[in-house]
Structures are given as C-alpha cells and as structure tokens.
Design an enzyme around this catalytic site. Sequence first.
Site, PDB file in Angstrom:
ATOM      1  N   TYR A  42       0.916  -1.012   0.042  1.00  0.00           N
ATOM      2  CA  TYR A  42       0.249   0.002   0.064  1.00  0.00           C
ATOM      3  C   TYR A  42       0.894   1.114   0.124  1.00  0.00           C
ATOM      4  O   TYR A  42       1.604   1.291   0.675  1.00  0.00           O
ATOM      5  CB  TYR A  42      -0.869   0.029   1.110  1.00  0.00           C
ATOM      6  CG  TYR A  42      -1.881   1.150   1.272  1.00  0.00           C
ATOM      7  CD1 TYR A  42      -3.225   1.415   0.600  1.00  0.00           C
ATOM      8  CD2 TYR A  42      -1.806   2.228   2.341  1.00  0.00           C
ATOM      9  CE1 TYR A  42      -3.757   2.461   0.562  1.00  0.00           C
ATOM     10  CE2 TYR A  42      -2.667   3.230   2.325  1.00  0.00           C
ATOM     11  CZ  TYR A  42      -3.620   3.566   1.566  1.00  0.00           C
ATOM     12  OH  TYR A  42      -4.363   4.509   1.655  1.00  0.00           O
ATOM     13  N   LYS A  95       3.677   8.808   9.245  1.00  0.00           N
ATOM     14  CA  LYS A  95       3.621   8.255  10.397  1.00  0.00           C
ATOM     15  C   LYS A  95       4.329   8.807  11.469  1.00  0.00           C
ATOM     16  O   LYS A  95       4.142   9.808  12.047  1.00  0.00           O
ATOM     17  CB  LYS A  95       3.293   6.712  10.148  1.00  0.00           C
ATOM     18  CG  LYS A  95       2.124   6.266   9.140  1.00  0.00           C
ATOM     19  CD  LYS A  95       1.762   4.804   8.967  1.00  0.00           C
ATOM     20  CE  LYS A  95       0.490   5.023   8.049  1.00  0.00           C
ATOM     21  NZ  LYS A  95       0.315   4.129   6.914  1.00  0.00           N
ATOM     22  N   ASP A 154       9.157   2.835   0.219  1.00  0.00           N
ATOM     23  CA  ASP A 154       8.237   3.454   0.890  1.00  0.00           C
ATOM     24  C   ASP A 154       8.230   2.734   2.450  1.00  0.00           C
ATOM     25  O   ASP A 154       7.983   1.975   2.914  1.00  0.00           O
ATOM     26  CB  ASP A 154       6.775   3.121   0.274  1.00  0.00           C
ATOM     27  CG  ASP A 154       5.564   3.668   0.902  1.00  0.00           C
ATOM     28  OD1 ASP A 154       5.969   4.404   1.930  1.00  0.00           O
ATOM     29  OD2 ASP A 154       4.506   3.606   0.615  1.00  0.00           O
TER      30      ASP A 154
HETATM   31  C1  LIG Z   1      -0.164   4.439   5.551  1.00  0.00           C
HETATM   32  C2  LIG Z   1       0.728   4.232   4.332  1.00  0.00           C
HETATM   33  C3  LIG Z   1       0.790   5.145   3.439  1.00  0.00           C
HETATM   34  C4  LIG Z   1       0.050   6.394   3.138  1.00  0.00           C
HETATM   35  O1  LIG Z   1      -0.057   7.352   4.410  1.00  0.00           O
HETATM   36  P1  LIG Z   1      -1.053   8.342   4.623  1.00  0.00           P
HETATM   37  O2  LIG Z   1      -0.477   9.372   5.717  1.00  0.00           O
HETATM   38  O3  LIG Z   1      -2.288   7.386   4.982  1.00  0.00           O
HETATM   39  O4  LIG Z   1      -1.697   9.177   3.380  1.00  0.00           O
HETATM   40  C5  LIG Z   1       1.605   5.113   2.547  1.00  0.00           C
HETATM   41  N1  LIG Z   1       2.608   3.862   2.317  1.00  0.00           N
HETATM   42  C6  LIG Z   1       2.605   3.079   3.371  1.00  0.00           C
HETATM   43  C7  LIG Z   1       3.695   2.051   3.419  1.00  0.00           C
HETATM   44  C8  LIG Z   1       1.862   3.259   4.436  1.00  0.00           C
HETATM   45  O5  LIG Z   1       1.756   2.416   5.458  1.00  0.00           O
END
Ligand SMILES: *Cc1c(COP(=O)(O)O)cnc(C)c1O
Length: 434
Positions: free
Chosen positions: A150, A273, A245
């Site tokens: 994701y 995060k 990511d």
């Molecule tokens: C949560 C998440 C996102 C998206 O971040 P948001 O702040 O919710 O837009 C992107 N990549 C990873 C790996 C994530 O866990």
Amino acid sequence: MAEGKVKALQSSKFWFMEARKSIPGGVNSPVRAFQAVGGEPFFVKRAYGSKIVDVEDHEYIDFVGSYGPLILGHAHPAIVRAIQEQVTHGTSYGAPTPLEVELANLVKTAMPSIDLVRFVNSGTEATMSAVRVARAFTKRKKILKFEGCYHGHGDSFLSKAGSGLATLGISASPGVPEEVAALTLNVPYNNLDAVRKIFEKEGKEIAAVIVEPIPANMGVILPHGAFLSGLREVTREYEALLIFDEVISGFRLAPGGAQEFVGVRPDLTTLGKIIGGGLPVGAYGGRSDVMSLVAPLGPVYQAGTLSGNPLAMRAGIEMLRQLQMPGFHKSLDETTHRFVEALRITVKRRNWPITINHIGSMLTVFFTGKPVIDYASAKTSDTKAYAKFFHEMLRRGIFIAPSQFEAMFISSAHTINDLSKTADAAEQILEKMY
Ligand SMILES: *Cc1c(COP(=O)(O)O)cnc(C)c1O
C-alpha cells in the site's frame, strides 16, 4: 427520559448513526468502519499511553496505534509538552522555520541515503510526489509495485493494493482512468524472477520500483534474503529508480528504517506516520541529483499550504529525539519478541492453523497454517476466523486492527501487564475457536 437521552448521546451507536448522516460510511478512512469484521466501530473520547477510551468509557489496550505513528503510545508527555509550547506561537506561517531545518537534519542523519528531503502532509502525498520526481528524472512513465503493498490513495497506487483495499476486496478503484492504471505494473512481493521478467520486457519504460521494504499493509511480511538487494541490482541495471516506501517502517525498525535494517540503499525514500509524532506529516527525499528537480530548485512542481507545519515539525522533532535514546528500539523489539514467542509456543503446542509474522515491534497473526510470504498467501487467511478473534479481543478490552491485513503495533507505552493480559486473552479465545 432525560437520563435515557443522555445515555444515548454517550453511545458509540448514536455517534455512528450521526456520523453516517454527514460523512461517507461514518468514517474518514474506510478500515475504521469495521466493515470487514462486522459490527460497528466505537467512537473515541480520549487516549493515554497504551490505552484508548471510547465515549462509553470502555478502556482498551490499543494495538492499532493509529496504524503506525504512535511508537511512544498516546499522549506521550514529551510530545504533548512540545506541541503545547509550539501552539502558543502560532499554528502555520506560510514561511520557512528553523524547525523544518532541524527535522530535515534529524531525518538525514538517520538515513544517509537522503541528501535532500521535502516535507508534505501525508504518506499519500509523499509517494505521489516521489513518483512524479522519478518520472521526471528518468523521463519514463511506468512504475512497478508489488501486489498487496500500500502506498496511499494516489491514482497510480490503487491497483492490487493492500490496507483498506485488501480489507474491502477492491482490486482497482473506479475513478482512476484506465490510461493511468495501465502505467502501474504489479508483481508478487518476494518474487525477484517476476521482477526480472517484467524488466526484460518493459525495463526501458519503467521509471521506478516502489516497495514497502517490510510490507505491513497486507499484514506483516518479511523480505526473502536477496529480494531487496535484487531490486537494487535490477533497477540499477535498467537505470530505473528504487523507492523505499518507509511510511510505516521508517523509525519503527531502526532509527534508520528498514534500509538500515536490511542494508540496501534506495534512491528515494518516503516517510510519514512516526515522523509526525501523531500529527499529519509525510516526507520524501533521497539522492541530491534526483531531489534537485523539485521546485523551486528544479521544474517538478510540488507544494503545500500547510507543509512543514510548525506543530507537526515540533512533534516530529521530539519524537525522533525520544527514539534516539540509547537502546530504545532494542528494548521495544525484545519486549515484542517475548510476547510473540509466548503466542507462537501456544499456537505450536495446540497445532492451531495460525501463522505469526513478526519483525521489530510489529506483527500479524494470520489465520492460516501456511507460511505467509506475499499477497496470495496472505489471502489464504480465514478472515471470518479473524473477525471472530477481533470481536472476542475487543470484548476483553483489547483493540487490534479491524482487518486481517494490517499490523499489530507494540509501543513503548505497552506494559508487561498489557502484553501478558493480551497473550492470555488470545489463548483463551483461540482455545474456544479450535
Ligand atoms: C499509511 C501508508 C501510506 C499512506 O500514508 P497516509 O498518511 O495514510 O496518506 C503510504 N505508504 C505506506 C507504506 C503506508 O503504510
């Protein structure tokens, strides 16, 4: 009668009903609605340390941790103090601050692959922007991602994605033009052969490979030995960029993120995060020749009214300082390890069809007896069993994600008592289920 009305106003049921009148599905992020596990979400009144308290004053040990940011637990005193101090000086300036420089330097020190970093407001913005820069740098259009990973809700990432899309069984989102979706290639995680094959065919058109180095959005999955270093080799060979990511893994697995943990250096990194200390933040950064393309230094446009927000920067700085305390990750990882081992031993002794994937301070209890190494194997989980487990845990005052395809996050606020209570509850519940 008056008393009845007051009671109703205090109930999660009431608020969920009200919420659905004005917010799609009653929530501002889909997984929160409990759709995959059935029932209705509780509405939160407050939270502290390892606990989250609903509007009916039920208290839960929280293993969701806002889906990743809260590695110090809720309302950590140092973070609260930092935000309180900052807020009296204003909440947004539309002009640069020393706070942004300080946080940028903390990020760069933690992750040597980052020469230049740009702050944005969410992980989604970070990944969208990183891909834009990668496309501009390589002058190519396609990106390669992995099934079940994701990367936020940008148009390019909404195919075969994890997190809420895995939860709701959405493989492609309406509203994303086919032409855009066609530029995103998907292969199974941990399958380097599939990566090589697709590069042999389309390598000259691929701008970047984007990957969660330690996926946590199809539940937690561990990379096979040479998978990430293999991605590094293939991308280098074809002159595509490698984007890690690390929105979840950054600062959770090690101060330097998964890239420090696995010893592979990406070209670009996306963060979110944890670096916001619980406030909305994202960041993307990396090689200076690539990041130099970002406006106003270069021609690739990316901006934000609230970007580099002083409250978020101040919270992030305090967070990263706390994580630099000697032994922070080691101690958190050891606590988690003991908790996971206790669960594993019980599962093994009873021969229950359960697989626990674990790394650092995150884990997923998959309701399948098979090893879980990619999205296909994650999907062999019995999600009905997970739903039952979820509700039984909730009834015992333990909050885990309302989806099989998320991680359970341990924070430094979780006490030994929290964890032993949780392990005991899990054992009792599974005993009844099998
Ligand atoms: C949560 C998440 C996102 C998206 O971040 P948001 O702040 O919710 O837009 C992107 N990549 C990873 C790996 C994530 O866990």
